[in-house]
Design a protein around this motif. Structure first.
Motif, mmCIF file in Angstrom:
data_model
loop_
_atom_site.group_PDB
_atom_site.id
_atom_site.type_symbol
_atom_site.label_atom_id
_atom_site.label_comp_id
_atom_site.label_asym_id
_atom_site.label_seq_id
_atom_site.Cartn_x
_atom_site.Cartn_y
_atom_site.Cartn_z
ATOM 1 N N VAL A 72 43.269 33.372 39.996
ATOM 2 C CA VAL A 72 41.855 33.666 39.703
ATOM 3 C C VAL A 72 41.810 34.726 38.402
ATOM 4 C CG1 VAL A 72 39.765 34.991 40.656
ATOM 5 C CG2 VAL A 72 41.384 33.197 42.283
ATOM 6 N N SER A 73 42.541 35.654 38.357
ATOM 7 C CA SER A 73 42.265 36.655 37.407
ATOM 8 C C SER A 73 42.436 35.918 35.834
ATOM 9 C CB SER A 73 43.246 37.588 37.415
ATOM 10 O OG SER A 73 42.836 38.393 38.630
ATOM 11 N N TYR A 74 43.512 34.986 35.930
ATOM 12 C CA TYR A 74 43.817 34.017 34.618
ATOM 13 C C TYR A 74 42.628 33.489 34.204
ATOM 14 C CZ TYR A 74 45.226 30.012 31.860
ATOM 15 O OH TYR A 74 45.391 29.263 31.034
ATOM 16 N N GLN B 123 45.697 35.793 43.418
ATOM 17 C CA GLN B 123 44.995 36.814 42.563
ATOM 18 C C GLN B 123 45.115 36.540 41.104
ATOM 19 O OE1 GLN B 123 45.898 40.611 44.396
ATOM 20 N NE2 GLN B 123 44.195 40.534 45.729
ATOM 21 N N ARG B 124 46.357 36.072 40.783
ATOM 22 C CA ARG B 124 46.577 35.977 39.300
ATOM 23 C C ARG B 124 45.990 34.872 38.918
ATOM 24 N NH1 ARG B 124 51.984 37.465 40.827
ATOM 25 N NH2 ARG B 124 52.871 35.613 40.858
ATOM 26 N N LYS C 206 39.146 34.042 35.084
ATOM 27 C CA LYS C 206 38.247 34.894 34.771
ATOM 28 C C LYS C 206 38.285 35.682 33.702
ATOM 29 C CE LYS C 206 38.420 39.031 36.963
ATOM 30 N NZ LYS C 206 38.357 39.994 38.048
ATOM 31 N N GLU C 207 39.714 36.240 33.345
ATOM 32 C CA GLU C 207 39.747 36.961 32.061
ATOM 33 C C GLU C 207 39.593 36.343 30.959
ATOM 34 O OE1 GLU C 207 40.007 40.122 31.776
ATOM 35 O OE2 GLU C 207 39.711 40.338 33.965
ATOM 36 N N ARG C 208 40.025 34.918 31.064
ATOM 37 C CA ARG C 208 40.139 33.961 29.817
ATOM 38 C C ARG C 208 38.639 33.489 29.353
ATOM 39 N NH1 ARG C 208 44.795 34.697 31.262
ATOM 40 N NH2 ARG C 208 46.706 34.675 30.004
ATOM 41 N N LEU D 120 51.767 31.498 35.092
ATOM 42 C CA LEU D 120 51.516 32.678 36.059
ATOM 43 C C LEU D 120 52.250 33.112 36.888
ATOM 44 C CD1 LEU D 120 47.862 31.084 36.816
ATOM 45 C CD2 LEU D 120 48.231 32.769 35.203
ATOM 46 N N GLN E 256 49.591 42.063 41.697
ATOM 47 C CA GLN E 256 48.456 41.027 42.029
ATOM 48 C C GLN E 256 49.359 39.871 43.077
ATOM 49 O OE1 GLN E 256 46.691 39.549 38.612
ATOM 50 N NE2 GLN E 256 44.836 41.023 39.443
ATOM 51 N N GLU F 31 49.299 42.321 36.542
ATOM 52 C CA GLU F 31 49.289 41.158 36.969
ATOM 53 C C GLU F 31 50.522 40.827 38.212
ATOM 54 O OE1 GLU F 31 49.015 37.892 34.512
ATOM 55 O OE2 GLU F 31 47.459 38.726 33.294
#
Length: 249
Positions: free
Chosen positions: A18-20, A15-16, A22-24, A46, A11, A8
């Motif tokens: 969005v990834s937060y 990006q972090r 998406k992943e959760r 984040l 990133q 992370e």
């Protein structure tokens, strides 16, 4: 600020964020209707600035992934496929010769969908497919209405699969697919013999679903695609030859 994992850390801040989400969501830690932690806490979690976090979350709200309720907070929303379809169409439209690629994806989705439809289609599904088949036949002379009826016939087959993944993917390509149906109607549905062949192909596809014969339905659909591809190629050759003859004369 909270220390973030090495992956992370590589990133960008956006990006972090969005990834937060998406992943959760993928892991089931966040579900539709869940409240997102307050902005200050999320920014610390984040390791991003609050102005950046605010801007990224605004984008996610516009895409329909988040829902801001005044005086209550921010919640995970159920994404609207129409918004995703617009985004998907915008991205694909920037690519050259994308319609051919979209057609290949369409074939893959429909061939699996029709097998599932043979197992899962109910009376309402069959009635809907049959209605669009009738509309398709009644609008042979109208490229716009006929193209829409053709698209809806195929879309109804995908819907009859009762597969959320397949219907979502198909829906994301819907605008491009509908345009391709209209374009093909305008160029290929001129010859009465072509019309007869294509109408019969659609009818055979429908009857195979009614018969719940997955192998036959798959085969009929692939034959239909092959016929359509052959007609498109012949139409292009005819158009090119006609244009060349006009220039020579």
């Amino acid at each position: 600020m909270t220390e973030v994992p090495a992956v992370e850390a590589r990133q960008t801040g956006s990006q972090r964020v969005v990834s937060y989400f998406k992943e959760r969501i993928l892991r089931g830690h966040l579900k539709v209707g869940d409240r997102v932690m307050p902005e200050r806490e999320l920014a610390q979690e984040l390791n991003v600035g609050r102005p950046l976090l605010r801007e990224v979350m605004k984008s996610l709200v516009m895409l329909g992934f988040l829902d801001v309720r005044q005086g209550s907070g921010t919640y995970i929303a159920r994404a609207d496929i129409r918004v995703l379809s617009d985004f998907f169409t915008f991205c694909l439209s920037q690519e050259q010769d994308i319609l051919e690629d979209v057609m290949q994806a369409r074939m893959a989705i429909e061939c699996q969908a029709i097998r599932l439809a043979c197992e899962r289609a109910n009376e309402a599904d069959l009635s809907r497919i049959g209605q669009w088949l009738s509309a398709l036949i009644e609008t042979l002379g109208d490229p716009e209405a006929g193209g829409r009826a053709d698209f809806m016939f195929h879309q109804s087959i995908v819907a009859a699969s009762h597969s959320r993944s397949l219907t979502t993917l198909y829906g994301a390509m819907s605008e491009l697919l509908q345009r391709s149906h209209v374009q093909r109607r305008a160029t290929t549905y001129r010859n009465p013999n072509i019309v007869r062949v294509l109408v019969e192909a659609h009818r055979e596809v429908f009857l195979s679903i009614v018969a719940k014969d997955a192998d036959q339905a798959d085969r009929r659909l692939r034959e239909h695609f092959a016929i359509g591809d052959d007609l498109r190629r012949k139409s292009l050759i005819e158009t090119y030859r006609s244009g060349l003859e006009r220039k020579l004369n």
